[in-house]
Design an enzyme around this catalytic site. Structure first.
Site, PDB file in Angstrom:
ATOM      1  N   GLY A  13       0.778  -1.239   0.000  1.00  0.00           N
ATOM      2  CA  GLY A  13       0.000   0.000   0.000  1.00  0.00           C
ATOM      3  C   GLY A  13       0.806   1.284   0.000  1.00  0.00           C
ATOM      4  N   LEU A  93      -8.547  -7.701 -13.885  1.00  0.00           N
ATOM      5  CA  LEU A  93      -9.979  -7.414 -13.911  1.00  0.00           C
ATOM      6  C   LEU A  93     -10.617  -8.119 -15.104  1.00  0.00           C
ATOM      7  CD1 LEU A  93     -10.085  -3.599 -13.077  1.00  0.00           C
ATOM      8  CD2 LEU A  93     -10.125  -5.550 -11.515  1.00  0.00           C
ATOM      9  N   HIS A 109       2.106   0.762 -13.271  1.00  0.00           N
ATOM     10  CA  HIS A 109       2.898  -0.411 -13.628  1.00  0.00           C
ATOM     11  C   HIS A 109       4.379  -0.056 -13.503  1.00  0.00           C
ATOM     12  CE1 HIS A 109       3.749  -4.217 -15.530  1.00  0.00           C
ATOM     13  NE2 HIS A 109       4.628  -3.597 -16.298  1.00  0.00           N
ATOM     14  N   GLN A 173       9.710   6.972  -7.793  1.00  0.00           N
ATOM     15  CA  GLN A 173       9.073   7.742  -8.875  1.00  0.00           C
ATOM     16  C   GLN A 173       7.569   7.459  -8.943  1.00  0.00           C
ATOM     17  OE1 GLN A 173      10.730  10.109 -10.451  1.00  0.00           O
ATOM     18  NE2 GLN A 173      12.447   9.496  -9.146  1.00  0.00           N
TER      19      GLN A 173
HETATM   20  C1  GRF Z   1       4.085  -1.216  -7.302  1.00  0.00           C
HETATM   21  O1  GRF Z   1       5.377  -1.479  -7.747  1.00  0.00           O
HETATM   22  C2  GRF Z   1       3.154  -1.009  -8.476  1.00  0.00           C
HETATM   23  O2  GRF Z   1       3.774  -0.451  -9.586  1.00  0.00           O
HETATM   24  C3  GRF Z   1       2.740  -2.430  -8.802  1.00  0.00           C
HETATM   25  O3  GRF Z   1       2.626  -3.059  -7.549  1.00  0.00           O
HETATM   26  C4  GRF Z   1       3.462  -2.406  -6.597  1.00  0.00           C
HETATM   27  C5  GRF Z   1       2.586  -2.006  -5.464  1.00  0.00           C
HETATM   28  O4  GRF Z   1       3.301  -1.467  -4.390  1.00  0.00           O
HETATM   29  N1  GRF Z   1       1.522  -2.423  -9.582  1.00  0.00           N
HETATM   30  P1  GRF Z   1       2.528  -0.782  -3.184  1.00  0.00           P
HETATM   31  O5  GRF Z   1       1.562  -1.831  -2.619  1.00  0.00           O
HETATM   32  O6  GRF Z   1       1.819   0.417  -3.700  1.00  0.00           O
HETATM   33  O7  GRF Z   1       3.590  -0.456  -2.189  1.00  0.00           O
END
Ligand code: GRF
Length: 193
Positions: A13, A93, A109, A173
């Site tokens: 999160g 989804l 992503h 980032q």
């Molecule tokens: C992030 O690297 C995001 O790009 C990918 O899953 C990860 C989630 O990290 N879709 P967090 O749970 O927000 O710390």
């Protein structure tokens, strides 16, 4: 307008936390109305509770993915959410939810799409030997990691990088890009009638 957000997260999160921090410091005109997780023990649920945000664990049934999405969709609508923010939500989804919230679901992503779609994007980038990678915020369509791109950030990849070091550089980032893209998208967004 101030955006009402539903955030879907399966784990840590940290992107959700970055979005909430941007809201609290006034750089994103929005409120998170709902944090929904498919995992009971997701730390994201605790982060939501700490901020007084409605936190719901919705069990996921692989054999009836639409049942999960119907319930999720009803909760999202019940809270009057404009946008659905996927933040480390580890389930694909189905067309059902994508169509129900068409043009209103965003995802982040950890790679420069269209390169390295799917799982383990950072490791895919290392394996390929690219010199730059990064992160992408995009609209969710029925094809995985293929919707219109709203924003990207680039980071260098170093010779001695490992999956954790590259992931950490990209994540930094992500935390800036996601709130920025939500704010930008919110400016052009008008809620469906
Ligand atoms: C992030 O690297 C995001 O790009 C990918 O899953 C990860 C989630 O990290 N879709 P967090 O749970 O927000 O710390």
């Amino acid at each position: 307008m101030s955006l009402a957000l539903a955030v879907l997260a399966s784990g840590r999160g940290s992107n959700f936390q970055a979005i909430q921090a941007a809201i609290e410091r006034g750089s994103l005109d929005a409120s998170v109305r709902l944090l929904l997780s498919d995992r009971r023990k997701a730390p994201a649920l605790d982060i939501a509770r700490t901020h007084g945000i409605e936190a719901v664990h919705l069990p996921y049934d692989r054999n009836d993915r639409e049942a999960f999405e119907r319930k999720a969709g009803d909760l999202i609508d019940h809270q009057g959410c404009d946008l659905v923010i996927l933040a480390g939500f580890m389930r694909l989804l189905t067309p059902y939810l994508v169509q129900r919230f068409a043009g209103r679901i965003l995802n982040i992503h950890p790679a420069l799409l269209p390169a390295f779609k799917g799982l383990n994007a950072q490791q895919q980038a290392l394996d390929y030997g690219v010199k730059y990678s990064g992160c992408t915020v995009h609209l969710v369509t029925e094809d995985m990691d293929a919707g219109p791109i709203l924003g990207q950030r680039v980071v260098p990849v170093f010779e001695d990088d490992t999956e954790p070091t590259l992931s950490a550089r990209i994540l930094e980032q992500e935390h800036q890009l996601y709130p920025e893209c939500i704010a930008g998208y919110g400016k052009t967004f008008s809620p469906p009638p």
